[in-house]
Write a protein that holds these residues in place. Structure first.
Motif, PDB file in Angstrom:
ATOM      1  N   ALA A   4       1.964  -2.533  13.050  1.00 13.65           N
ATOM      2  CA  ALA A   4       3.272  -1.781  12.475  1.00 13.65           C
ATOM      3  C   ALA A   4       2.613  -0.550  11.871  1.00 13.65           C
ATOM      4  CB  ALA A   4       3.916  -2.842  11.417  1.00 13.65           C
ATOM      5  N   LEU A   5       1.371  -0.557  11.046  1.00 17.86           N
ATOM      6  CA  LEU A   5       0.944   0.742  10.180  1.00 17.86           C
ATOM      7  C   LEU A   5       0.642   1.756  11.493  1.00 17.86           C
ATOM      8  CD1 LEU A   5       0.260   1.861   7.527  1.00 17.86           C
ATOM      9  CD2 LEU A   5      -1.863   0.844   7.923  1.00 17.86           C
ATOM     10  N   ARG A 110       9.494  -8.510  10.069  1.00 19.92           N
ATOM     11  CA  ARG A 110      10.162  -7.506   9.754  1.00 19.92           C
ATOM     12  C   ARG A 110       9.653  -7.135   7.998  1.00 19.92           C
ATOM     13  NH1 ARG A 110      16.654  -9.327  10.672  1.00 19.92           N
ATOM     14  NH2 ARG A 110      16.156  -9.609  12.906  1.00 19.92           N
ATOM     15  N   THR A 111       9.191  -7.916   7.431  1.00 19.36           N
ATOM     16  CA  THR A 111       8.342  -7.417   6.240  1.00 19.36           C
ATOM     17  C   THR A 111       7.259  -6.690   6.626  1.00 19.36           C
ATOM     18  OG1 THR A 111       9.168  -9.625   5.253  1.00 19.36           O
ATOM     19  CG2 THR A 111       7.274  -8.296   4.179  1.00 19.36           C
ATOM     20  N   THR A 115       6.722  -2.721   5.021  1.00 20.85           N
ATOM     21  CA  THR A 115       5.645  -2.375   4.297  1.00 20.85           C
ATOM     22  C   THR A 115       4.860  -1.468   4.871  1.00 20.85           C
ATOM     23  OG1 THR A 115       5.365  -4.871   3.658  1.00 20.85           O
ATOM     24  CG2 THR A 115       3.462  -3.438   3.514  1.00 20.85           C
ATOM     25  N   ALA A 116       4.813  -1.274   6.205  1.00 17.69           N
ATOM     26  CA  ALA A 116       4.290  -0.125   6.915  1.00 17.69           C
ATOM     27  C   ALA A 116       4.788   1.247   6.651  1.00 17.69           C
ATOM     28  CB  ALA A 116       4.263  -0.497   8.311  1.00 17.69           C
ATOM     29  N   LYS A 117       6.138   1.230   6.688  1.00 18.02           N
ATOM     30  CA  LYS A 117       6.881   2.277   6.380  1.00 18.02           C
ATOM     31  C   LYS A 117       6.688   2.886   5.179  1.00 18.02           C
ATOM     32  CE  LYS A 117      10.568   1.586   9.916  1.00 18.02           C
ATOM     33  NZ  LYS A 117      10.295   2.809  10.653  1.00 18.02           N
ATOM     34  N   THR A 248      15.182  -3.655   0.132  1.00 11.92           N
ATOM     35  CA  THR A 248      14.908  -3.171   1.540  1.00 11.92           C
ATOM     36  C   THR A 248      14.336  -4.136   2.110  1.00 11.92           C
ATOM     37  OG1 THR A 248      14.651  -0.803   0.497  1.00 11.92           O
ATOM     38  CG2 THR A 248      14.154  -1.133   3.021  1.00 11.92           C
ATOM     39  N   ALA A 249      13.135  -4.703   1.960  1.00  9.01           N
ATOM     40  CA  ALA A 249      12.653  -5.668   2.756  1.00  9.01           C
ATOM     41  C   ALA A 249      13.642  -6.933   2.805  1.00  9.01           C
ATOM     42  CB  ALA A 249      11.329  -6.344   1.948  1.00  9.01           C
ATOM     43  N   VAL A 250      14.385  -7.115   1.695  1.00  5.88           N
ATOM     44  CA  VAL A 250      15.404  -8.545   1.920  1.00  5.88           C
ATOM     45  C   VAL A 250      16.675  -8.082   2.894  1.00  5.88           C
ATOM     46  CG1 VAL A 250      17.365  -9.469   0.676  1.00  5.88           C
ATOM     47  CG2 VAL A 250      14.989  -9.326  -0.355  1.00  5.88           C
ATOM     48  N   TRP A 251      16.963  -6.772   2.954  1.00  8.03           N
ATOM     49  CA  TRP A 251      18.020  -6.347   3.736  1.00  8.03           C
ATOM     50  C   TRP A 251      17.450  -6.394   5.278  1.00  8.03           C
ATOM     51  CZ3 TRP A 251      19.031  -2.833   7.752  1.00  8.03           C
ATOM     52  CH2 TRP A 251      20.259  -2.855   7.838  1.00  8.03           C
ATOM     53  N   TRP A 252      16.470  -5.801   5.595  1.00  9.67           N
ATOM     54  CA  TRP A 252      15.720  -5.980   6.943  1.00  9.67           C
ATOM     55  C   TRP A 252      15.439  -7.392   7.419  1.00  9.67           C
ATOM     56  CZ3 TRP A 252      13.439  -2.534  10.467  1.00  9.67           C
ATOM     57  CH2 TRP A 252      13.750  -1.132  10.457  1.00  9.67           C
TER      58      TRP A 252
END
Length: 259
Positions: A4-5, A110-111, A115-117, A248-252
Motif C-alpha cells: 500500500a505504501l 483498508r486500515t 495508514t499508507a496515505k 477516517t480509518a473507521v469510515w473506510w
C-alpha cells in the motif's frame, strides 16, 4: 502495508502535485527573503511601495532570529492550506478517479491503505518543511543577515519543523471530509471554512482553544503581545490529528463503497 505504501508513493511520484507544492513553499521562502531584504534598509520600504508596507507590517526584524521566526509563521499559516490540499488529494482522488472500489478489492486491509496515505502525507509535509528551511538558510546567507548563532539557528529550525508538524496534524479531519464526501469538492469547502474560521477566532482571542489556530499562534503570527497556545493548545492539536486519522480509518472500514 508495504504494498500500500509503495502504491501511494507511485501515485505521488507520477503526479504534478509534489512539484506544485514545492513551488508554493519555494515562493513562500522567497517572499520571506524579500521581506528581509526590504527591512534591512528602511529606504527600501518606501521604494517597494505596498510590498514594503507589507514587510513592515510583518513585525519581523532583519536578522537571523527574525527571519527564522518569519519562516516558521509561513509554514504554520501556509502549511494548513498546502498540507490540507495534499491530504484531500491523497484521499479524494480515489473517488474522483473512480478507483476506490478497485482499490478496496485488493488483498490489502483498508486500515493499511489509510495508514499508507497518512504516512505519505506526513513524509510529504516533512520534505516541504525541510525544503523551506534549507532554501531559507541559503537565502539568509546570501543576504548576510546579522545575529547568526548556532543556538539561535537550531532553535529557529526546530520551530519551523514544529510548526509544520502542528499544521500537518490539523489536516487529518480533511481526509475524513474527502472520504465521506467521495471526492475533492466537499473537503475543499471544509478547508476554506477552517482557514477562515482560524483567522477570525484567533483575532477574537480564542485561537488557543481552536486547534487550527494553534500552529500560527505557536509560530508567533499574532506578535509578541499574544500569549503562545501553551500545553493545552498543543495537546488539542495532537488530539485533533489522532481523532481525524482514527475516524477516517473507521469510515473506510465501515462505509459502504459502491463507487
Amino acid at each position: 502495508m508495504r504494498e500500500a505504501l509503495w502504491a501511494e508513493l507511485l501515485k505521488a511520484r507520477r503526479s504534478r502535485l509534489p512539484w506544485i507544492t514545492a513551488l508554493a513553499f519555494t515562493i513562500a521562502t522567497l517572499v520571506c527573503g524579500m521581506f528581509m531584504f526590504i527591512l534591512a534598509d528602511p529606504g527600501r520600504a518606501r521604494a517597494f511601495g505596498l510590498l514594503g508596507g507589507k514587510a513592515q507590517l510583518s513585525g519581523a526584524s532583519a536578522d537571523w532570529p527574525g527571519y527564522l521566526a518569519l519562516l516558521a509563521q509561513a509554514v504554520a499559516v501556509g502549511g494548513l492550506g498546502v498540507y490540507g490540499l495534499i491530504t484531500i488529494w491523497l484521499f479524494g482522488r480515489e473517488f474522483s478517479d473512480h478507483t476506490a472500489t478497485d482499490l478496496l478489492a485488493l488483498p490489502t486491509s483498508r486500515t493499511a491503505i489509510v495508514t499508507a496515505k497518512f504516512t505519505i502525507a506526513a513524509l510529504w509535509a516533512l520534505l516541504l518543511a525541510l525544503l523551506l528551511a534549507g532554501l531559507g538558510l541559503l537565502i539568509g546567507t546570501l543576504l548576510a543577515l546579522p545575529a547568526w548563532s548556532a543556538p539561535a539557528a537550531i532553535d529557529g529550525l526546530a520551530r519551523i519543523l514544529a510548526a509544520a508538524t502542528l499544521a500537518a496534524l490539523t489536516t487529518t479531519p480533511l481526509a475524513l471530509a474527502a472520504s465521506a464526501g467521495r471526492g475533492y469538492l466537499a473537503a475543499v469547502g471544509v478547508l476554506f471554512g477552517i482557514i477562515f474560521a482560524s483567522q477570525v477566532i484567533a483575532a477574537l482571542g480564542y485561537g488557543a482553544v481552536f486547534p487550527w489556530s494553534v500552529p500560527g499562534l505557536y509560530a508567533g503570527i499574532a506578535g509578541t503581545g499574544q500569549a503562545p497556545p501553551g500545553l493545552f493548545g498543543l495537546l488539542l492539536v495532537t488530539a485533533t490529528g489522532a481523532i481525524g486519522a482514527a475516524a477516517t480509518a473507521v469510515w473506510w472500514n465501515r462505509a459502504d463503497h459502491t463507487r
